[in-house]
Design an enzyme around this catalytic site. Structure first.
Site, PDB file in Angstrom:
ATOM      1  N   THR A 284      -7.354   9.123   9.647  1.00 50.09           N
ATOM      2  CA  THR A 284      -7.662   8.371   8.433  1.00 50.09           C
ATOM      3  C   THR A 284      -9.052   8.752   7.932  1.00 50.09           C
ATOM      4  O   THR A 284      -9.835   9.383   8.650  1.00 50.09           O
ATOM      5  CB  THR A 284      -7.604   6.868   8.691  1.00 50.09           C
TER       6      THR A 284
ATOM      7  N   GLU B 298      -0.538   6.699   7.942  1.00 49.56           N
ATOM      8  CA  GLU B 298       0.357   6.129   8.952  1.00 49.56           C
ATOM      9  C   GLU B 298       1.833   6.330   8.626  1.00 49.56           C
ATOM     10  O   GLU B 298       2.694   6.153   9.487  1.00 49.56           O
ATOM     11  CB  GLU B 298       0.075   4.627   9.106  1.00 49.56           C
TER      12      GLU B 298
ATOM     13  N   LYS C 178     -13.054 -12.268  -4.256  1.00 49.16           N
ATOM     14  CA  LYS C 178     -12.859 -13.719  -4.127  1.00 49.16           C
ATOM     15  C   LYS C 178     -14.007 -14.433  -4.816  1.00 49.16           C
ATOM     16  O   LYS C 178     -15.138 -14.446  -4.340  1.00 49.16           O
ATOM     17  CB  LYS C 178     -12.773 -14.135  -2.663  1.00 49.16           C
TER      18      LYS C 178
ATOM     19  N   TRP D  33      -8.733 -15.431  -6.169  1.00 48.79           N
ATOM     20  CA  TRP D  33      -8.678 -13.984  -6.030  1.00 48.79           C
ATOM     21  C   TRP D  33      -8.611 -13.289  -7.390  1.00 48.79           C
ATOM     22  O   TRP D  33      -7.921 -13.736  -8.299  1.00 48.79           O
ATOM     23  CB  TRP D  33      -7.456 -13.564  -5.212  1.00 48.79           C
TER      24      TRP D  33
END
Length: 537
Positions: free
Chosen positions: A178, A323, A432, A437
């Site tokens: 990654t 992944e 937030k 949100w």
């Protein structure tokens, strides 16, 4: 019949049935190298045998530090068909991260492009397992590396009649790490079976529809999740391949599309933005393109609309990750929508789509329950399938990333009535504010629709009262005057409630990118924190 599913089958198919098809590779000096699959296959067998003579066998890790070139593509099949593991290393990571990756993977040999040799010279004393360095060129030059040799000299040691061994489909054959936005990079290992099935998925008509009729231009780096699987799909089908070579610019990419009559191109969204801007400066013939796949982040509707209206080019979108090897979903325009017009199609393509055949997906709320298909309630995306990882390579963090056989992606999405997902944000990128949100992706997409905006990124800025508030970073479109804060605020106010609107708009020359072309929001958050401390402009 019981058959082992591995990459050797694709290689032997193109060798037998499409030896005349062409591979084109842009060189460092801008010239084009051309050869055919017959030459490619001969050299791949030579390379596999040369690796065997070097002592490399099943399970050994062979690393690459290179651009999208024909030599790199030879390694894509020589290494896994030998039974070894191809480990493609992100060339844009820091020296420390590259050294960490090479040591963690325990690579025994490393192939490197000439212009990247200085990176290895700096970190060579830190490497514990690499014993052989091969420079991807005609000569090794004056590289200050132990056991260094030139690729063509190394290749000449192999036998073009080398016969591949019989391999178990569950053997590891590939590895990527990654991008390390937080902490050390995490390793993901791919099996022969996984990459075989992922390749078949890319060739389906309702997926990328890769076929022998295509001319593919994978701009997405070959060091980034197998170049989204396109080199394997090309060989599986016998498609012509055009490789953009070292450090390609948007102009280079457009020139290749025009001169080689490319039918399908894949690149990061940021590259797609640069290509559009360059195309406005000097128009090329894009009539051969059946599709341009953009990934790495959500593709703005405005960009899709511009490509379709100006050049008749359809943008393909999907969702996935290291992944998932990488594709997990694909946008699909259903039959019922084919006559609904271009705007309806864009609405579909702007989403991240439905799971590819073979992939299972669920979106769970904070209580672990599936979110309703109302496109309003958001949750985290979980995925499982035959090419999806079940753990990180020798990494204790697997406990956090995998739950009950599912990969826990960290991406937040809604689900529409048709089951397609719409990416809202990365969990770490959601803002937030006052307990509510705010989606940075939604704000970015709308800002990108402004005629004076070329690129936009929205991140959280610390706020004493509201905890976090959005701040927008803007790159002005070529030839346009920088838009004022009030203009941008009014533009957003047409679609969003007042408390969603960014507190500040910062015009900048360029946005920072990660090694694979994604927006580097970590660096932008650091900048936002500095601006918060400095106070209002």
């Amino acid at each position: 019949m019981v058959m082992q599913l591995n990459l050797r089958a694709f290689f032997e198919r193109v060798e037998a049935y499409f030896p005349e098809k062409e591979i084109v590779s842009r060189q460092a000096d801008g010239t084009l190298f051309r050869y055919r699959y017959a030459d490619y296959c001969r050299r791949v067998r030579q390379l596999a045998d040369a690796l065997r003579r070097l002592g490399i066998g099943p399970g050994d890790k062979v690393a690459t530090l290179g651009w999208n070139t024909y030599r790199h593509m030879e390694l894509y099949f020589a290494v896994p068909c030998l039974g070894a593991v191809l480990h493609t290393v992100n060339i844009r990571l820091s020296d420390d991260h590259i050294a960490y990756i090479l040591n963690h993977a325990e690579d025994v040999a490393l192939f490197v492009d000439p212009d990247l040799v200085p990176t290895l010279e700096r970190i060579a004393p830190q490497l514990r397992t690499v014993r052989h360095f091969i420079v991807l060129d005609d000569g090794a030059g004056a590289a200050a590396l132990p056991e260094v040799r030139a690729y063509e000299d190394f290749l000449a040691q192999g036998d073009a009649a080398f016969a591949y061994p019989v391999l178990d489909e569950n053997m590891p054959c590939g590895m990527c790490f990654t991008s390390a936005t937080t902490g050390d990079p995490k390793g993901v290992s791919y099996t022969q079976r996984g990459l075989y099935l992922h390749t078949l998925a890319l060739c389906m008509a309702d997926s990328l529809a890769v076929s022998e009729h295509d001319t593919l231009l994978p701009v997405v780096p070959m060091f980034h999740v197998n170049s989204w699987g396109l080199p394997y799909a090309a060989v599986a089908t016998g498609a012509k391949v055009v490789l953009p070579g070292p450090q390609p610019t948007a102009a280079d990419i457009l020139d290749l599309i025009e001169s080689e009559r490319v039918t399908f191109c894949a690149a990061a969204v940021t590259v797609g933005v640069q290509m559009y801007a360059q195309q406005r400066e000097r128009r090329r013939d894009l009539g051969s393109l059946r599709g341009l796949m953009l990934g790495g982040s959500a593709t703005p509707r405005a960009l899709m609309r511009r490509y379709l209206e100006d050049y008749g080019v359809h943008i393909y979108t999907a969702w996935g990750a290291t992944e998932a090897a990488p594709l997990a979903t694909i946008t699909h325009v259903r039959q019922a929508l084919l006559s609904a017009g271009p705007e309806a199609e864009i609405e579909v393509r702007a989403r991240q789509g439905i799971p590819l055949p073979g992939i299972e997906l669920k979106v769970l709320d904070a209580q672990g329950q599936p979110v309703p298909r109302d496109d309003e309630h958001a949750g985290e995306v979980y995925v499982r399938g035959p090419w999806v990882a079940t753990e990180y390579y020798r990494d204790a963090r697997s406990r956090d990333g995998f739950v009950d056989g599912w990969w826990k992606s960290g991406d937040i999405a809604t689900v529409g009535p048709d089951g397609s997902i719409r990416l809202v944000d990365r969990a770490k990128d959601l803002i937030k504010s006052g307990g509510e949100w705010i989606s940075s992706v939604d704000l970015e997409n709308e800002l990108m629709a402004h005629p004076a905006v070329a690129e936009a990124a929205v991140v959280a800025m610390p706020d004493a009262r509201w905890q976090e508030r959005p701040i927008a970073f803007i790159v002005t479109a070529p030839g346009a005057q920088p838009p004022s804060e009030e203009d941008l605020r009014q533009w957003l106010a047409r679609r969003f409630v007042k408390w969603w609107l960014p507190d500040r708009f910062v015009v900048t020359d360029a946005l920072p990118k990660t090694g694979v072309g994604k927006l580097d929001k970590r660096r932008l958050r650091e900048r936002a924190a500095e601006l918060a401390v400095a106070g209002p402009a």
